[in-house]
Design an enzyme around this catalytic site. Structure first.
Site, PDB file in Angstrom:
ATOM      1  N   LYS A 200       0.865  -1.192   0.000  1.00 38.73           N
ATOM      2  CA  LYS A 200       0.000   0.000   0.000  1.00 38.73           C
ATOM      3  C   LYS A 200       0.896   1.233   0.000  1.00 38.73           C
ATOM      4  O   LYS A 200       1.656   1.452   0.940  1.00 38.73           O
ATOM      5  CB  LYS A 200      -0.892  -0.038   1.248  1.00 38.73           C
ATOM      6  CG  LYS A 200      -1.748   1.157   1.521  1.00 38.73           C
ATOM      7  CD  LYS A 200      -2.753   1.507   0.455  1.00 38.73           C
ATOM      8  CE  LYS A 200      -3.488   0.348  -0.158  1.00 38.73           C
ATOM      9  NZ  LYS A 200      -4.566   0.649  -1.052  1.00 38.73           N
ATOM     10  N   ASP A 228       0.311   0.155  -4.790  1.00 36.67           N
ATOM     11  CA  ASP A 228      -1.009   0.785  -4.892  1.00 36.67           C
ATOM     12  C   ASP A 228      -1.068   2.070  -4.069  1.00 36.67           C
ATOM     13  O   ASP A 228      -1.322   2.032  -2.863  1.00 36.67           O
ATOM     14  CB  ASP A 228      -2.072  -0.207  -4.383  1.00 36.67           C
ATOM     15  CG  ASP A 228      -3.455   0.423  -4.322  1.00 36.67           C
ATOM     16  OD1 ASP A 228      -3.662   1.495  -4.924  1.00 36.67           O
ATOM     17  OD2 ASP A 228      -4.345  -0.166  -3.674  1.00 36.67           O
ATOM     18  N   HIS A 327     -10.076  -7.290  -4.825  1.00 33.13           N
ATOM     19  CA  HIS A 327      -9.775  -6.232  -3.867  1.00 33.13           C
ATOM     20  C   HIS A 327     -10.216  -6.644  -2.468  1.00 33.13           C
ATOM     21  O   HIS A 327     -11.097  -7.490  -2.310  1.00 33.13           O
ATOM     22  CB  HIS A 327     -10.538  -4.972  -4.298  1.00 33.13           C
ATOM     23  CG  HIS A 327     -10.540  -3.873  -3.290  1.00 33.13           C
ATOM     24  ND1 HIS A 327     -11.639  -3.561  -2.521  1.00 33.13           N
ATOM     25  CD2 HIS A 327      -9.569  -3.020  -2.930  1.00 33.13           C
ATOM     26  CE1 HIS A 327     -11.334  -2.544  -1.734  1.00 33.13           C
ATOM     27  NE2 HIS A 327     -10.087  -2.201  -1.966  1.00 33.13           N
ATOM     28  N   ASN A 329     -10.916  -4.934   1.639  1.00 33.60           N
ATOM     29  CA  ASN A 329     -10.877  -3.896   2.643  1.00 33.60           C
ATOM     30  C   ASN A 329     -10.923  -4.637   3.964  1.00 33.60           C
ATOM     31  O   ASN A 329     -11.279  -5.797   3.978  1.00 33.60           O
ATOM     32  CB  ASN A 329     -12.107  -2.987   2.490  1.00 33.60           C
ATOM     33  CG  ASN A 329     -11.676  -1.542   2.465  1.00 33.60           C
ATOM     34  OD1 ASN A 329     -11.198  -1.031   3.459  1.00 33.60           O
ATOM     35  ND2 ASN A 329     -11.843  -0.909   1.332  1.00 33.60           N
ATOM     36  N   ARG A 410     -15.614   4.881   9.568  1.00 36.51           N
ATOM     37  CA  ARG A 410     -14.188   4.801   9.269  1.00 36.51           C
ATOM     38  C   ARG A 410     -13.692   6.185   8.859  1.00 36.51           C
ATOM     39  O   ARG A 410     -14.272   6.815   7.985  1.00 36.51           O
ATOM     40  CB  ARG A 410     -13.931   3.802   8.148  1.00 36.51           C
ATOM     41  CG  ARG A 410     -12.464   3.791   7.746  1.00 36.51           C
ATOM     42  CD  ARG A 410     -12.112   2.752   6.733  1.00 36.51           C
ATOM     43  NE  ARG A 410     -10.757   2.993   6.233  1.00 36.51           N
ATOM     44  CZ  ARG A 410     -10.143   2.225   5.365  1.00 36.51           C
ATOM     45  NH1 ARG A 410     -10.748   1.157   4.898  1.00 36.51           N
ATOM     46  NH2 ARG A 410      -8.919   2.505   4.956  1.00 36.51           N
TER      47      ARG A 410
HETATM   48  O1  LIG Z   1      -6.649  -1.739  -2.695  1.00 37.76           O
HETATM   49  C1  LIG Z   1      -7.118  -0.772  -2.108  1.00 37.76           C
HETATM   50  O2  LIG Z   1      -7.213   0.274  -2.674  1.00 37.76           O
HETATM   51  C2  LIG Z   1      -7.556  -0.907  -0.712  1.00 37.76           C
HETATM   52  O3  LIG Z   1      -7.338  -1.930  -0.141  1.00 37.76           O
HETATM   53  C3  LIG Z   1      -8.241   0.199  -0.041  1.00 37.76           C
HETATM   54  C4  LIG Z   1      -8.120   0.140   1.467  1.00 37.76           C
HETATM   55  O4  LIG Z   1      -8.912   1.136   2.027  1.00 37.76           O
HETATM   56  C5  LIG Z   1      -6.686   0.288   1.936  1.00 37.76           C
HETATM   57  O5  LIG Z   1      -6.128   1.432   1.364  1.00 37.76           O
HETATM   58  C6  LIG Z   1      -6.597   0.388   3.425  1.00 37.76           C
HETATM   59  O6  LIG Z   1      -7.031  -0.559   4.085  1.00 37.76           O
HETATM   60  O7  LIG Z   1      -6.057   1.377   3.911  1.00 37.76           O
HETATM   61 MG   LIG Z   2      -6.340  -0.483  -4.528  1.00 35.40          MG
END
Ligand SMILES: O=C([O-])C(=O)C[C@H](O)[C@@H](O)C(=O)[O-]
Ligand SMILES: [Mg+2]
Length: 431
Positions: A200, A228, A327, A329, A410
């Site tokens: 990330k 990402d 994806h 979360n 959140r």
């Molecule tokens: O692939 C992505 O963009 C994510 O997983 C979004 C999430 O919100 C991620 O950025 C996080 O958990 O901080």
């Molecule tokens: Mg992403």
């Protein structure tokens, strides 16, 4: 209709789940994150479970749908979508707009997407109940599995050792530089056997993140790597990073915000672009595909509307020669089971799926999933193959009830402000 299939009751349980201090371009995860657990109870006493986002924008439409559903059959999934359209209304008009949402980093946040995210949990719960009644696993209800295991990738985050001032700590320590990222990746590989890694990004200036990816490439030669930054870069910065990491990245995910910018970047680099931000609704598909803006779409059964809709997305991607990945979360074991069932049925899922699951120390199921060689075995037990742990569910619900409201939405920028009172959600692009 067979009476066993009729829904008698729907239970909704909002919970707060402990979450580590994971950094992203908007801030940092709060100590607790909201999720909503949906239980669908049929006339014969069978209970099916589903899980989705738990912020208040999702709770209101979930309540409307829960009230309207009794009397319908768990088999009536098409009717479920129609019913949701009828009763959920324009979910939370105040928060539903076409801007990137503040907390989720998952593209537009319009009323339809919020509604679909709610319906997804009901759809999964109906499939779980139906599978239990018929003695069939969910993957069989989706047409049958085409693989016995589903591969996941390690989801690496820059992170602090602990939340400033509050919450539970874990033993991962901080990861704020290339050495920290490699150490985190090593632990993911050793503990879970993950063979591919996603970092990330969008947290530090791009050169620092390039260095981290290079360090990963050196530590894990030949392993698929992804970066990402959640749309944090300009087009020129995206192209600079793509050039620096040419031949190193499996794909670059959402380097810049919006289909226009993604299309320009895609036209000027050979590094494949992936997204879970500029293609998150059906309406966005034609424009993005016509302009070759992305080579891989990261599906997410929550906001695409469930498991059958995820399979529809897979078919559209197949028709356009666009790859599919998954994806994630912050989520618990119910959603991971759902992700694994649907992933097992998609023939051309060529990429390891994302999952935040290893970061989650709490769950609402009796037996947590375990990754072996970076994979989960697809369950052949009836339904999803998971059992609700009612004590845990009650405890996490109590936490939600007792929360002063600070964690029910959140808000990664708010969490960041605890450490840095001046912090504002950065405007994108940041670099
Ligand atoms: O692939 C992505 O963009 C994510 O997983 C979004 C999430 O919100 C991620 O950025 C996080 O958990 O901080
Ligand atoms: Mg992403």
């Amino acid at each position: 209709m067979h009476t066993a299939l009729v829904i008698d009751d729907v239970r909704l349980t909002p919970i707060l789940v402990s979450d580590p201090p994971l950094l992203n371009t908007q801030g940092v995860h709060q100590p607790y994150t909201p999720r909503l657990i949906v239980e669908v109870v049929t006339r014969d006493g069978t209970t099916g479970v589903g899980e989705t986002y738990g912020d208040s924008a999702y709770l209101e439409p979930a309540r409307s749908l829960a009230e309207a559903l009794p009397g319908r059959a768990v088999t009536d999934l098409n009717g479920l979508f129609a019913l949701a359209e009828e009763v959920c209304g324009d979910a939370h008009p105040h928060t539903a707009d076409d801007r990137v949402d503040a907390g989720g980093l998952r593209g537009v946040r319009n009323a339809e997407k919020i509604r679909l995210s709610v319906v997804s949990a009901f759809e999964v719960a109906c499939l779980d109940a139906l599978g239990r009644i018929q003695g069939l696993p969910v993957h069989a209800l989706l047409g049958g599995k085409v693989r016995d295991t589903v591969e996941y990738s390690a989801y690496l985050f820059y992170r602090w050792a602990a939340h400033p001032g509050a919450g539970e700590t874990d033993d991962w320590g901080a990861a704020l530089d290339p050495a920290g990222v490699v150490a985190q990746a090593r632990r993911f590989a050793d503990t879970y056997g993950f063979g591919s890694f996603k970092l990330k990004g969008g947290v530090f200036e791009p050169d620092r993140e390039i260095a981290a990816i290079r360090a990963l490439a050196e530590a894990f030669p030949g392993r698929p790597l992804r970066l990402d930054p959640n749309g944090a870069w300009t087009v020129p910065t995206s192209l600079y990073v793509a050039d620096q990491l040419k031949g190193v990245l499996e794909y670059l995910e959402d380097p810049t915000s919006g289909t226009d910018g993604m299309a320009i970047v895609a036209a000027s680099t050979d590094v494949p672009l992936a997204t879970n931000m500029c293609v998150t609704t059906l309406a966005e598909l034609p424009g993005a595909f016509a302009r070759d803006a992305v080579r891989i779409v990261l599906s997410d059964h929550h906001y695409w509307g469930g498991l059958t809709r995820t399979r529809e997305l897979a078919a559209i991607c197949r028709a356009f020669g666009v790859g599919l990945s998954m994806h994630s979360n912050t989520h618990l074991g119910i959603s991971l089971a759902a992700m694994t069932h649907v992933a097992a049925t998609v023939p051309d899922l060529a990429y390891a799926c994302d999952s935040h699951y290893p970061w989650q120390t709490e769950d609402v199921i009796t037996e947590r999933h375990t990754f072996t060689d970076g994979r989960l075995t697809v369950s052949d037990a009836p339904g999803l193959g998971v059992e609700l742990d009612r004590d845990r569910l009650a405890a996490l619900h109590r936490r939600w009830l007792e929360d002063d409201g600070g964690h029910r939405e959140r808000d990664d920028a708010a969490a960041m402000r605890v450490a840095d009172p001046e912090w504002e959600t950065p405007t994108v692009p940041r670099w």
